[in-house]
Design an enzyme around this catalytic site. Structure first.
Site: not given
Ligand code: OSB
Ligand code: MG
Length: 377
Positions: A135, A161, A163, A188, A213, A238, A262, A290
């Site tokens: 991510s 992925k 953001k 995401d 996402e 999510d 999660k 994560g």
């Molecule tokens: O939406 O998946 C998410 C991190 C913090 C809060 C929300 C998200 C995330 C990540 C990081 O996408 C995923 C990771 O731990 O690598």
């Molecule tokens: Mg997410």
């Protein structure tokens, strides 16, 4: 298993580089760890709440209070048949899934250690290796993002992925697609859009994304079903899925075609297993999300990802992407083909570095059962 003692600790750990999402930017993590004791064995869990209530309503400070005032008093001193039985004990406490999961996961670690089996096997996971994705946070420019992606692909990760948020979406995705036309790519949004953005979201179909996402509200299922009907790109939920019933509703309403599980968000391994089984039966692929975890949370994610329904690469990546030095030994390593080997040692399968945790601890609270002494006759 008798829950004899619990220790809640807060540790502080700086991320190697800041992580930016549509809801904010984070560089220093405050993390709560739960240590549970039973019959000479201790197990570890991580509370994945964020520093602020921007991903979900939980926060580190709120979790501390809920754990100390409500969860620990309910749990400590109790005899439970297995870790999976803790959820019903905690059921009177509404919500606070991440806080409950910290304890639930610690108890699964205890149970696996007591039985001398790896946690993945206690969970009935079948995989020996799990596929990994990364991510990648929001970057200041498409060029900077491309450089970050290049590095992750070189490390072997199987899926990227990124953001996104309004104003930092199409231009970035388009640049990535031009440079890497064939990689497994997803985005995401962390709830940054509404149905008013329908035309804009539809325009993402041209990028051939594996999924988008959580485009809409963090607590919504119905509007996602309206959106999914209009998109070719699969929606992955999510934030909206906190339990089995939510997953069932989302699938029935066709609000998504993929689910991110999660552990924290769904309250722990037992609920995650139920959702995984449901999705497997409905041919809905799942993957493990994560929350920028330390090695303890990461180890739990790896064990859960060994379940057969986890068919897509998760956001479970190497410790070194986040931390200069992790709190487990060995740290989580990813092989050149983008996989993590599921550990075979009992429990979470990694050694917890207690002395390092003690060094990083800024506050700690223990809870012990005041067991009534049995009179000696
Ligand atoms: O939406 O998946 C998410 C991190 C913090 C809060 C929300 C998200 C995330 C990540 C990081 O996408 C995923 C990771 O731990 O690598
Ligand atoms: Mg997410």
């Amino acid at each position: 298993m008798r829950i004899e003692k619990l220790i809640l600790r807060e540790i502080h750990l700086r991320l190697k580089s800041p992580f930016e999402t549509s809801f904010g930017r984070i560089d220093k993590r405050r993390i709560l760890l739960v240590e549970a004791f039973s019959e000479g064995i201790s197990g570890w869990g991580e509370i994945t709440a964020g520093e602020g209530p921007y991903y979900n309503p939980e926060t580190v400070d709120a979790s501390w209070i809920i754990f100390c005032q409500f969860i620990a008093p309910l749990a400590v001193g109790q005899e439970i048949s297995a870790a999976s039985a803790i959820a019903s004990l905690l059921a009177p406490i509404r919500g606070h899934e991440m806080t409950k999961a910290g304890l639930e996961c610690a108890l699964w670690d205890v149970e696996a250690r007591q039985k001398g089996v790896p946690l993945s096997r206690l969970l009935v996971g079948e995989r020996d290796v799990i596929p990994c994705g990364v991510s990648i946070g929001i970057h200041d420019s498409p060029e900077a993002l491309l450089t970050a992606i290049e590095r992750e692909l070189a490390a072997g990760y199987q899926r990227i992925k990124i953001k996104i948020k309004p104003g930092k979406d199409r231009e970035y995705v388009s640049a990535v697609r031009q440079r890497f036309p064939r990689i497994q790519l997803m985005v995401d949004a962390n709830s940054a859009y509404t149905l008013a953005d329908l035309a804009h979201l539809k325009s993402f179909d041209e990028f051939g994304l594996t999924m988008i996402e959580q485009p809409l509200a963090w607590d919504d299922i119905y509007q996602h079903s309206r959106l999914q009907a209009e998109l070719r790109t699969p929606i992955c939920l999510d934030e909206s899925i906190h339990n089995y019933d939510h997953a069932k509703a989302a699938i029935s309403l066709r609000a998504c075609r993929v689910i991110n599980i999660k552990l924290g968000r769904v309250g722990g391994h037992a609920e995650a297993k139920k959702i995984e089984k449901l999705c497997r039966g409905e041919s809905i692929p799942v993957w493990c999300g994560g929350m920028l975890e330390t090695g303890i949370g990461r180890a739990h994610n790896i064990a859960m990802s060994s379940l057969s329904g986890f068919v897509m690469p998760g956001d479970v990546s190497a410790s070194r992407r986040y931390w200069d030095e992790d709190i487990i030994d060995p740290e989580v390593m990813v092989g050149p083909s983008g996989t993590i080997r599921v550990p075979v040692a009992p429990g979470i399968g990694y050694e917890v570095r207690k002395s390092r945790i003690e060094t990083l601890t800024v506050r700690e609270q223990s809870f012990e059962s005041r067991s009534v002494a049995v009179p000696v006759i």
